[in-house]
Write a protein that holds these residues in place. Structure first.
Motif, PDB file in Angstrom:
ATOM      1  N   LEU A 165     -10.168 -25.637  -8.108  1.00  0.00           N
ATOM      2  CA  LEU A 165     -10.963 -24.667  -7.284  1.00  0.00           C
ATOM      3  C   LEU A 165     -11.717 -23.756  -7.967  1.00  0.00           C
ATOM      4  O   LEU A 165     -11.150 -23.057  -9.036  1.00  0.00           O
TER       5      LEU A 165
ATOM      6  N   LEU B   5     -13.026 -20.219  -8.059  1.00  0.00           N
ATOM      7  CA  LEU B   5     -12.875 -19.097  -7.352  1.00  0.00           C
ATOM      8  C   LEU B   5     -13.683 -17.898  -7.894  1.00  0.00           C
ATOM      9  O   LEU B   5     -13.664 -17.750  -9.167  1.00  0.00           O
TER      10      LEU B   5
ATOM     11  N   HIS C 236     -15.958  -6.792  -5.760  1.00  0.00           N
ATOM     12  CA  HIS C 236     -14.627  -7.013  -5.761  1.00  0.00           C
ATOM     13  C   HIS C 236     -13.858  -5.798  -6.172  1.00  0.00           C
ATOM     14  O   HIS C 236     -14.098  -5.039  -6.878  1.00  0.00           O
ATOM     15  N   PRO C 237     -12.696  -5.549  -5.213  1.00  0.00           N
ATOM     16  CA  PRO C 237     -11.962  -4.000  -5.612  1.00  0.00           C
ATOM     17  C   PRO C 237     -11.220  -3.988  -7.127  1.00  0.00           C
ATOM     18  O   PRO C 237     -11.265  -3.058  -7.530  1.00  0.00           O
ATOM     19  N   SER C 238     -11.477  -5.297  -7.505  1.00  0.00           N
ATOM     20  CA  SER C 238     -10.464  -5.204  -9.028  1.00  0.00           C
ATOM     21  C   SER C 238     -11.479  -5.365 -10.158  1.00  0.00           C
ATOM     22  O   SER C 238     -10.770  -5.452 -11.240  1.00  0.00           O
TER      23      SER C 238
ATOM     24  N   ILE D 132      -3.120   0.094  -8.916  1.00  0.00           N
ATOM     25  CA  ILE D 132      -3.866  -0.616  -7.852  1.00  0.00           C
ATOM     26  C   ILE D 132      -3.773  -2.162  -8.076  1.00  0.00           C
ATOM     27  O   ILE D 132      -3.417  -2.913  -7.244  1.00  0.00           O
ATOM     28  N   ASP D 133      -4.164  -2.462  -9.206  1.00  0.00           N
ATOM     29  CA  ASP D 133      -4.255  -3.868  -9.539  1.00  0.00           C
ATOM     30  C   ASP D 133      -2.949  -4.686  -9.513  1.00  0.00           C
ATOM     31  O   ASP D 133      -2.789  -5.693  -8.741  1.00  0.00           O
TER      32      ASP D 133
ATOM     33  N   ILE E 259      -6.058 -11.080 -12.742  1.00  0.00           N
ATOM     34  CA  ILE E 259      -6.707 -10.009 -12.303  1.00  0.00           C
ATOM     35  C   ILE E 259      -5.919  -8.887 -13.042  1.00  0.00           C
ATOM     36  O   ILE E 259      -6.533  -7.955 -13.611  1.00  0.00           O
TER      37      ILE E 259
ATOM     38  N   ARG F  59     -12.545 -19.636   0.294  1.00  0.00           N
ATOM     39  CA  ARG F  59     -11.458 -19.837  -0.473  1.00  0.00           C
ATOM     40  C   ARG F  59     -10.662 -18.932  -0.482  1.00  0.00           C
ATOM     41  O   ARG F  59      -9.009 -19.190  -0.882  1.00  0.00           O
ATOM     42  N   TYR F  60     -10.893 -17.540  -0.729  1.00  0.00           N
ATOM     43  CA  TYR F  60      -9.739 -16.602  -0.437  1.00  0.00           C
ATOM     44  C   TYR F  60      -8.750 -16.455   0.661  1.00  0.00           C
ATOM     45  O   TYR F  60      -7.644 -16.190   0.497  1.00  0.00           O
TER      46      TYR F  60
ATOM     47  N   ILE G  64      -6.249 -19.302   0.118  1.00  0.00           N
ATOM     48  CA  ILE G  64      -5.406 -19.091  -0.828  1.00  0.00           C
ATOM     49  C   ILE G  64      -4.245 -17.958  -0.293  1.00  0.00           C
ATOM     50  O   ILE G  64      -3.078 -18.280  -0.266  1.00  0.00           O
TER      51      ILE G  64
ATOM     52  N   ARG H  88      -0.486 -18.831   0.985  1.00  0.00           N
ATOM     53  CA  ARG H  88       0.686 -17.942   0.162  1.00  0.00           C
ATOM     54  C   ARG H  88       1.510 -17.429   1.471  1.00  0.00           C
ATOM     55  O   ARG H  88       2.767 -17.180   1.280  1.00  0.00           O
TER      56      ARG H  88
ATOM     57  N   ILE I 105       1.556 -10.447  -1.165  1.00  0.00           N
ATOM     58  CA  ILE I 105       0.384 -10.968  -1.597  1.00  0.00           C
ATOM     59  C   ILE I 105      -0.402 -11.774  -1.058  1.00  0.00           C
ATOM     60  O   ILE I 105      -1.600 -11.956  -1.354  1.00  0.00           O
TER      61      ILE I 105
ATOM     62  N   GLU J  93      -4.754  -6.720  -1.454  1.00  0.00           N
ATOM     63  CA  GLU J  93      -6.079  -6.325  -1.215  1.00  0.00           C
ATOM     64  C   GLU J  93      -6.946  -6.397  -2.726  1.00  0.00           C
ATOM     65  O   GLU J  93      -8.143  -6.508  -2.838  1.00  0.00           O
ATOM     66  N   SER J  94      -6.328  -6.121  -3.630  1.00  0.00           N
ATOM     67  CA  SER J  94      -6.831  -6.139  -5.034  1.00  0.00           C
ATOM     68  C   SER J  94      -7.068  -7.378  -5.523  1.00  0.00           C
ATOM     69  O   SER J  94      -7.732  -7.551  -6.478  1.00  0.00           O
ATOM     70  N   GLU J  95      -6.756  -8.525  -4.823  1.00  0.00           N
ATOM     71  CA  GLU J  95      -6.933  -9.737  -5.434  1.00  0.00           C
ATOM     72  C   GLU J  95      -7.491 -10.692  -4.420  1.00  0.00           C
ATOM     73  O   GLU J  95      -8.811 -11.022  -4.643  1.00  0.00           O
TER      74      GLU J  95
ATOM     75  N   VAL K 106      -8.377  -9.903  -1.496  1.00  0.00           N
ATOM     76  CA  VAL K 106      -9.309  -9.098  -0.633  1.00  0.00           C
ATOM     77  C   VAL K 106      -9.011  -9.091   0.758  1.00  0.00           C
ATOM     78  O   VAL K 106      -9.768  -9.394   1.481  1.00  0.00           O
TER      79      VAL K 106
END
Lengths: 375, 162, 381
Positions: free
Chosen positions: A14, A16, A22-24, A126-127, A360, C142-143, C146, C150, C216, C220-222, C224
């Motif tokens: 996939l 991605l 993006h927030p990160s 945050i991450d 991330i 895709r997000y 995923i 999960r 997870i 939010e940081s991954e 979104v």
């Protein structure tokens, strides 16, 4: 996790897109992860979203005008960026920086290292997933530091305070007291982060063993700063080629063991302690009065023809300025050796084979600031 | 679990501390004198005209070329019956606040101490609805100093200033 | 048939309908209040103040948010599957509301106290996993996919410890009817005899609610926002409605099952309003701890989360059921339950600490031996 049955299926990875928004991504950075289930197979980074042509612009600026542009190439550690630049110009123009100016420069650079590392801790928290707390703690501490920078230089982030030869103007009279005040709150902030994250079992689970890079590989990629020190390589420009007054203060180089995300985080945390130590020693050794610019500075600074490479230890690594001059009052070529882009090259090696969530975190732990990557 | 308990105790301890929120805009924190917002032109209250003579020094020194300066003969000069010793005076002056990068170089090169960075809150609260409104003309640049609402501090390069 | 509602004799169906309407209205208001409270509590934990300008003390903030969300454009991606995309949110929040049927706020302020109350609650609330997958797949993103997978994996894995913890208490109490359970706790709440079951229920409830450290799917940081990333406006707010309603209902169930509900410690003497306040206080305590954990603790990665459920919580929950059974069959004293419970909590804490903190070797990770550090320089760590 991959069973024999799954290998009978023909599956596709996939793609991605961890996009520029993006927030990160700590700025506008895009990476395309090729993901098999949750395991990352390939990372393709795309940079250049923040390219503003700083190096080319500086060819049209004289040495004083260029300082503002250097601020903006590394906005979180602007004093360190300005420092490399003015040191390069001073080397070419053969200027002698007075004592007091050097001590003040050192104090401000170390305080800027503190504020940059606080920013790292906030974003990294945050991450990793703690909801808002690390970020707010970071901002609380940075607010103190930035208020001090505003009193000294006039601006909260884009200081334009260093000049070739010394400083633009002198620090306020209560500078030493203010710095001590700020250090007190910084110590509290570092302790807060230490208690919040370092021993937290879930944090350890997320960061230990993740994104490891060996010392040999890190050296091959040309990494520098805390990212390489975490892999066990004691590389620190302040010790290897001391500039300013770093040979007159006593501090340790923090070296990690495994080169994983946890070590990179812990190295930065411990470096903050060392920075506080350095600033305290500087406050004791700094003369209370004295000139901050050499006497008889010309109105428009001109340098002799030549080239010079000056490097300093910015919070993110070795920030170098390669300056070529053909005489005159502006550079012929200014090249910024950016620590972040060298560190970022190792991203693929660190992330392949890890989970998406880990990729991330690995990106966060390299601590990039895109303005330096893209200039 | 000990580490998790420690994290939770840390956050509980911040629960007990005083909030650090500054309630802007109800409360404006006092700005230091060295604060550097956008440039302003200064008004000579004694002679009742701007200090600026339109000499173009700041325009040439500006890294981002955000200024446009035009000078004219001073109708208030002594030779034509006025009380000013400035032969030339500023006619038109535009600063594009959107381009200005607040580097302070215009202040440093000015021979007449006629331009200064705004160190009051008005300098920070410059929001407008249209980008063209950020190009400030002479009257807008002079108005704050003319009304006496400026905290003047013109730093002299290389010297102690307090 | 007639039923008694505040002293009025009504047809059973009318009575049920009125109770439903009352509870649904109450829930909407409570959810908005919970969102506001959470923001205020998180703010205080962060040394901030939180909402303070919309209305006195910021009380109207949730109303303002709701109005804003209603005013937003209702987007649907063109390639999203229309039916699954639009029905997804309903499949998430309707099962949550179904769970309200059996929860008693005060003595007779409930919809229906079923004899199989707890089992009904678990069965109904586990339907919402379908909604998550629908939302994620239907978004064609895709997000979202995923996040949805999960969420499904997590939801299914943590059902088991949740159910077993409740079954353990059910075995001990001899009933699944929440009203009877509360009545049995008039002297000592069940948390004293079943501390490990309470802890397992708490952790599994955090996971079922998708709250940190198990958030997870909506990290939010991954990803979104996970399955919610393509939703906007009022549809998006349905997810939040569902999340906070589920949180409220879990806190009510926890206080009813483990903390004695509206009866302990004051019994029936002090009147209905006081009992309602007591229920609210206990639910509020659960809520506070959940928010406290949210802002102190990082999130677990999906494989760590799954292994924690299957390898730590599930065996301990089974052991708790076993011990409950043994004690009841043999008629041993309840103190054994307390002793075992405390030992169990200690074991859970230790194992959690070890299990999550150990670094793991993952398949496919490029493992190269680390070169020894060069000899010069300091090597402090």
């Amino acid at each position: 996790m991959v069973t024999e049955h799954a290998q009978e299926f023909e599956t596709q990875d996939l793609l991605l897109n961890v996009g520029p928004q993006h927030p990160s991504t700590h700025g506008v950075f895009r990476m395309v992860l090729s993901v098999d289930g949750e395991v990352v197979r390939d990372v393709v980074p795309y940079i250049g979203y923040l390219h503003r042509g700083a190096e080319k612009l500086c060819e049209t600026m004289d040495y004083r005008q260029g300082i503002g542009f250097m601020d903006r190439t590394e906005y979180l550690a602007a004093f360190n960026a300005e420092l490399s630049y003015v040191m390069a110009v001073e080397a070419l123009a053969e200027l002698e920086v007075p004592e007091r100016a050097q001590w003040i420069r050192m104090i401000l650079c170390e305080l800027n290292r503190l504020s940059s590392h606080f920013m790292f801790l906030g974003a990294f928290g945050i991450d990793v997933g703690v909801f808002a707390t690390p970020f707010i703690y970071a901002w609380r501490e940075r607010e103190e530091l930035i208020d001090l920078f505003e009193e000294v230089s006039g601006d909260r982030m884009m200081y334009a305070y260093f000049r070739p030869g010394g400083l633009a103007w002198d620090v306020p009279r209560n500078f030493k007291d203010r710095v001590r005040q700020v250090l007190k709150s910084a110590r509290q902030g570092v302790a807060d982060f230490n208690h919040l994250l370092t021993e937290n079992e879930i944090f350890l689970a997320r960061t230990r063993g993740v994104g490891a890079i060996s010392a040999a590989e890190a050296i091959e990629w040309g990494m520098s700063g805390p990212s390489i020190r975490a892999s066990g390589v004691p590389l620190d420009v302040r010790k290897d080629e001391p500039y300013l007054k770093y040979d007159q203060v006593d501090f340790d180089v923090i070296v990690g063991q495994n080169g994983d995300v946890y070590d990179r985080y812990y190295c930065r945390l411990m470096e903050m302690h060392e920075s506080i130590k350095i600033v305290e020693q500087c406050l004791d050794k700094m003369p209370d009065s004295g000139p901050i610019m050499p006497e008889k500075m010309p109105r428009m600074l001109r340098t002799a023809p030549g080239e010079v490479y000056i490097r300093t230890e910015a919070p993110r690594g070795e920030y170098g300025i390669y300056l070529v001059s053909k005489g005159g009052n502006r550079p012929y070529r200014l090249k910024v050796r950016s620590a972040c882009i060298s560190n970022l090259q190792a991203l693929k090696d660190m992330s392949v084979g890890q989970y998406v969530a880990d990729a991330i975190i690995v990106l966060g732990s390299i601590d990039i600031v895109l303005s330096e990557v893209d200039r | 679990m000990k580490g998790i308990a420690r994290s939770m105790l840390t956050t509980l301890s911040t629960f007990a501390r005083k909030p650090v929120t500054r309630n802007y805009p109800d409360f404006h924190r006092p700005l230091p004198k060295t604060d550097r917002a956008f440039p302003l032109l200064l008004w000579d209250q004694e002679i009742d005209e701007p200090f600026c003579t339109g000499c173009h020094a700041c325009e040439r020194a500006c890294p981002v070329e955000c200024m446009t300066v035009l000078m004219k003969d001073n109708p208030n000069h002594k030779s034509v019956g006025g009380n000013s010793s400035r032969r030339k005076i500023i006619d038109k002056f535009w600063i594009d606040y959107a381009r200005c990068m607040r580097c302070n170089i215009c202040v440093e090169v000015c021979n007449f101490d006629a331009i200064s960075m705004n160190n009051t809150w008005t300098g920070h609260e410059t929001s407008v609805y249209d980008r063209q409104d950020l190009v400030m003309d002479l009257q807008q640049l002079l108005s704050q100093s003319r009304a006496g609402q400026i905290q003047e501090w013109v730093p002299v390069i290389g010297q102690t200033n307090d | 048939m007639t039923a008694d509602l505040f002293g009025l004799e009504l047809n059973v169906w009318a009575d049920a309908a009125i109770r439903l309407v009352l509870i649904v209205t109450l829930m909407t208001v409570v959810v908005m209040g919970l969102i506001y409270l959470e923001r205020k509590i998180i703010a205080r934990f962060n040394q901030r103040i939180g909402p303070q300008r919309t209305g006195p003390f910021g009380l109207l903030q949730s109303v303002a948010d709701a109005l804003k969300l209603v005013g937003k454009e209702d987007l649907r991606p063109r390639s999203a599957d229309a039916w699954t995309f639009e029905l997804g949110p309903y499949f998430i929040f309707i099962p949550v509301f179904l769970g309200f049927v059996i929860v008693p706020f005060v003595a007779d302020w409930h919809i229906r106290l079923l004899d199989l109350g707890l089992l009904y609650f678990i069965a109904a609330s586990s339907l919402s996993i379908i909604g998550w997958v629908m939302a994620g797949w239907g978004s064609d993103n895709r997000y979202a996919m995923i996040g949805a997978l999960r969420a499904a994996a997590q939801g299914i894995s943590y059902e088991l410890p949740l159910v077993l913890a409740l079954v353990a208490v059910g075995i001990y109490a001899g009933t699944f009817n929440l009203g009877e359970m509360i009545a049995q706790q008039d002297v000592v709440p069940f948390i004293v005899w079943q501390p490990m079951a309470a802890l397992i229920f708490f952790i599994a409830a955090l996971a079922e609610l998708n709250r940190t450290p198990f958030d997870i799917p909506v990290g939010e940081s991954e990803v979104v926002g996970g399955p919610f990333v393509e939703y906007s406006g009022i549809r998006w707010s349905m997810f939040f409605l569902a999340e906070y309603a589920a949180l409220f209902i879990m806190s009510l169930v926890f206080s009813a099952v483990f903390l004695g509900g509206f009866l302990w410690p004051f019994g029936d003497d002090l009147g209905r309003l006081f009992q309602a306040a007591l229920t609210t206080a206990k639910a509020g305590l659960f809520f506070f701890v959940v928010v406290w954990i949210r802002i102190s603790v990082p999130r677990l990665r999906i494989d760590q989360l799954m292994s924690y459920s299957w390898k730590v919580l599930l065996p301990l929950a089974l052991v708790q059921v076993l011990v409950n059974g043994l004690v009841l069959v043999n008629g041993w004293s309840e103190v054994i339950l307390l002793a075992f419970g405390l030992v169990g909590v200690a074991v859970l804490a230790t194992v959690t600490g070890r299990a999550v903190a150990a670094p793991r070797i993952r398949p496919g990770a490029a493992r190269r031996p680390l070169a020894p550090a060069p000899a010069h320089g300091e090597a402090a760590s």
